[in-house]
Design an enzyme around this catalytic site. Structure first.
Site, short mmCIF file in Angstrom:
data_model
loop_
_atom_site.label_atom_id
_atom_site.label_comp_id
_atom_site.label_asym_id
_atom_site.label_seq_id
_atom_site.Cartn_x
_atom_site.Cartn_y
_atom_site.Cartn_z
CG ASP A 138 -8.65 -4.08 -2.77
OD1 ASP A 138 -7.75 -3.16 -2.95
OD2 ASP A 138 -9.75 -4.02 -2.98
CG HIS B 201 -2.03 1.06 1.04
ND1 HIS B 201 -1.99 2.46 1.52
CD2 HIS B 201 -3.27 0.78 0.79
CE1 HIS B 201 -3.04 2.88 1.19
NE2 HIS B 201 -3.97 1.71 0.54
C1 SDX Z 1 -6.24 0.02 -2.93
O1 SDX Z 1 -4.30 4.57 -2.10
C2 SDX Z 1 -5.21 3.95 -1.44
O2 SDX Z 1 -5.72 4.19 -0.29
C3 SDX Z 1 -5.84 2.79 -2.25
C4 SDX Z 1 -7.04 1.95 -1.26
C5 SDX Z 1 -8.21 2.72 -1.13
O3 SDX Z 1 -9.02 2.50 0.04
O4 SDX Z 1 -8.52 3.80 -1.97
O5 SDX Z 1 -6.35 1.54 -0.14
C6 SDX Z 1 -7.23 0.68 -2.24
O6 SDX Z 1 -5.87 0.34 -4.13
C7 SDX Z 1 -5.30 -0.90 -2.08
C8 SDX Z 1 -4.24 -1.29 -3.24
C9 SDX Z 1 -4.70 -2.37 -3.89
N1 SDX Z 1 -3.63 -2.83 -4.86
C10 SDX Z 1 -3.11 -4.04 -4.74
O7 SDX Z 1 -3.11 -4.73 -3.80
C11 SDX Z 1 -2.14 -4.35 -5.99
C12 SDX Z 1 -0.91 -4.96 -5.51
N2 SDX Z 1 -0.26 -3.75 -4.84
C13 SDX Z 1 0.80 -3.20 -5.45
O8 SDX Z 1 0.58 -2.81 -6.95
C14 SDX Z 1 1.48 -1.81 -4.80
O9 SDX Z 1 1.36 -2.11 -3.53
C15 SDX Z 1 0.49 -0.49 -4.63
C16 SDX Z 1 0.23 -0.12 -6.01
C17 SDX Z 1 -0.53 -0.71 -3.82
C18 SDX Z 1 1.36 0.68 -4.02
O10 SDX Z 1 2.34 0.90 -4.85
P1 SDX Z 1 3.52 2.06 -4.48
O11 SDX Z 1 3.01 2.60 -3.34
O12 SDX Z 1 3.89 2.76 -5.86
O13 SDX Z 1 4.63 0.87 -3.99
P2 SDX Z 1 5.94 0.65 -4.87
O14 SDX Z 1 5.39 0.33 -6.36
O15 SDX Z 1 7.11 1.90 -5.06
O16 SDX Z 1 6.54 -0.65 -4.09
C19 SDX Z 1 7.72 -0.40 -3.16
C20 SDX Z 1 8.41 -1.72 -3.23
C21 SDX Z 1 8.82 -1.97 -4.70
O17 SDX Z 1 9.85 -2.95 -4.78
P3 SDX Z 1 11.38 -2.18 -4.89
O18 SDX Z 1 11.43 -1.24 -6.20
O19 SDX Z 1 11.45 -1.25 -3.75
O20 SDX Z 1 12.47 -3.36 -4.83
O21 SDX Z 1 7.60 -2.85 -2.86
C22 SDX Z 1 7.38 -3.66 -4.07
C23 SDX Z 1 7.79 -2.86 -5.34
O22 SDX Z 1 8.12 -3.64 -6.21
N3 SDX Z 1 5.97 -3.97 -4.32
C24 SDX Z 1 5.46 -5.22 -4.35
C25 SDX Z 1 4.13 -5.28 -4.13
N4 SDX Z 1 3.62 -4.04 -3.64
C26 SDX Z 1 4.83 -3.30 -3.76
N5 SDX Z 1 6.09 -6.49 -4.58
C27 SDX Z 1 5.33 -7.54 -4.71
N6 SDX Z 1 3.92 -7.57 -4.65
C28 SDX Z 1 3.17 -6.42 -4.30
N7 SDX Z 1 2.13 -6.13 -4.00
#
Ligand code: SDX
Length: 431
Positions: A366, A308
């Site tokens: 989710d 998140h």
């Molecule tokens: C919702 O914003 C909100 O409040 C949203 C929400 C709401 O109520 O409105 O809470 C609802 O959208 C919840 C999120 C649902 N999405 C998912 O579950 C999809 C999977 N999650 C990811 O796509 C991700 O965690 C996000 C999009 C939710 C957040 O992405 P960020 O904040 O841009 O984080 P990032 O991509 O910069 O990740 C940081 C690191 C990265 O690795 P490094 O580059 O540091 O090595 O964490 C890794 C990412 O690759 N990472 C994951 C991951 N989420 C982040 N790696 C594997 N699996 C994941 N799910």
């Protein structure tokens, strides 16, 4: 008291720039950058707005480190446990929980708008039966502006209120119609004698040929799911609604824009993606393979329902949903739900894995919601439409807050230009 400021120094010129610090009631302070371009001739750079506050707001406070979510100061756990969804709608719209009289009046105001214009039914018949529910929801909600002309004038507070009521009242009816249309069942009209949650469940699952019954525990779980999805600060879809609203687009168009943004699997589409991911994993013996893929930078696969932008702790909504899942599964007579066992095992393994621990990746809202919705009988394709149903009040409340904010103006970010410099035109025959 002296104004707190930050001072920036351009080490190439030695020039110093000072900007005021603004303090809120809770959470990070902000640096007021509104004069930054005028003072420095430069833009700030923050793709994804990881360090940018787009507004000030009173609606929702999130402490990502502690896993705290509050609406006007009330903890989400308390609201989910003790409030009906309309009570939380009133809180988000008015800033206080309603007393008995206000609660009844608000329910009547909502009930005045639960039906949709009859011609909206023909709108549905323009879609394929197998259209994704979010495609229909996006289209139908945007089309509401073609029907309700007495709630389009955004400068009129009465019309803004009427549009707010219509959106909150009609979303369950539209979501139920989307589901009925997909399975070829007749639409079921709302019954205002029922609670908001039960009215929606009846429009979705009742059929004219049979008596209607649903367990109060399932109604309670549905209510809880709507409360947990109500609002969440300046997330992607809410920011979309605010940006659309900043151009003075009508409220129905703004909410349709929010629905479109929520649809993405990185946002509200994740609940659908979680169920598809769990089905693909299939058995706990395959969890390590998927954990490995989630950590592989060359593999676009991510663990859906994990991570998140704000929560670097367990999403408090996921905790409530995990506990609620058990109740619903038992109530629906689902003794063995392999997906639930798989989700719990996936969570256990991921939360022991250095990659997830280091990046503070926890289950989010989710991760468990889909398991409950599946047990209730919803198809996976409906999950994000249900998220949109719950989130409509948050979008509407944030839109109203922006429309009353004297500071707000049309949202128009700038850019760092990295394209071509000026060059002479080349006629076609010379290219
Ligand atoms: C919702 O914003 C909100 O409040 C949203 C929400 C709401 O109520 O409105 O809470 C609802 O959208 C919840 C999120 C649902 N999405 C998912 O579950 C999809 C999977 N999650 C990811 O796509 C991700 O965690 C996000 C999009 C939710 C957040 O992405 P960020 O904040 O841009 O984080 P990032 O991509 O910069 O990740 C940081 C690191 C990265 O690795 P490094 O580059 O540091 O090595 O964490 C890794 C990412 O690759 N990472 C994951 C991951 N989420 C982040 N790696 C594997 N699996 C994941 N799910």
């Amino acid at each position: 008291m002296t104004q707190r400021t930050v001072t920036l120094t351009d080490n190439a010129t030695g020039k110093e720039y000072e900007f005021p610090i603004m303090e809120g009631t809770e959470g990070p302070d902000v640096v007021d950058m509104r004069a930054f371009y005028k003072d420095t001739g430069m833009f700030t750079y923050d793709p994804g707005f990881t360090s940018t506050a787009s507004c000030d707001s009173t609606l929702t406070f999130i402490d990502g480190e502690k896993g705290i979510l509050r609406h006007h100061g009330y903890a989400i756990e308390d609201l989910a446990e003790h409030c009906s969804f309309p009570e939380v709608c009133f809180l988000l719209l008015r800033g206080e929980l309603p007393n008995h009289g206000q609660k009844e009046t608000f329910k009547d105001e909502i009930n005045n708008h639960t039906m949709v214009h009859d011609q909206i039914i023909s709108l549905f018949h323009g879609f394929r039966r197998d259209a994704h529910p979010m495609a229909i929801m996006c289209g139908v909600v945007g089309a509401l502006s073609a029907f309700y002309h007495d709630s389009l004038d955004i400068s009129d507070p009465d019309q803004r209120w009427r549009a707010s009521l219509r959106l909150i009242a009609k979303m369950p009816t539209i979501a139920a119609m989307v589901y009925k249309y997909s399975i070829g069942h007749p639409f079921v009209q709302p019954n205002n004698e029922l609670s908001y949650a039960e009215n929606f469940l009846r429009m979705t699952f009742s059929v004219p040929a049979a008596r209607w019954y649903i367990s109060p525990k399932v109604v309670r779980a549905m209510n809880k799911i709507f409360v947990l999805h109500a609002d969440h600060e300046q997330n992607a879809s809410t920011s979309t609604v605010r940006l659309a609203g900043s151009s003075q687009a009508n409220p129905f168009a703004c909410i349709a824009a929010g629905i479109a943004s929520l649809w993405g699997p990185a946002h509200g589409g994740a609940n659908e993606a979680v169920l598809r991911m769990l089905a693909e994993i299939g058995h706990k013996s395959r969890i390590p393979e998927f954990i490995k893929r989630a950590k592989d930078k060359d593999d676009p696969f991510r663990l859906m329902g994990f991570g998140h932008r704000v929560y670097k702790n367990y999403d408090p909504r996921a905790k409530v949903l995990r506990d609620s899942a058990r109740d619903v599964l038992t109530e629906m007579g689902v003794i063995e739900e392999p997906l639930m066992e798989l989700a719990l095992e996936l969570e256990r393994i991921a939360l022991e894995d250095e990659y997830f621990v280091e990046r503070k990746l926890f289950p989010n809202v989710d991760f468990y919601s889909g398991i409950i919705l599946k047990a209730m009988g919803f198809p996976t394709s409906m999950f994000t439409a249900l998220f949109a149903l719950g989130r409509t009040v948050g979008w509407v409340a944030q839109w109203n807050e922006m429309m009353s904010d004297k500071v707000q103006k049309i949202g128009r970010p700038r850019q760092l230009y990295i394209g071509q410099k000026s060059r002479d035109f080349v006629p076609l025959e010379k290219r």
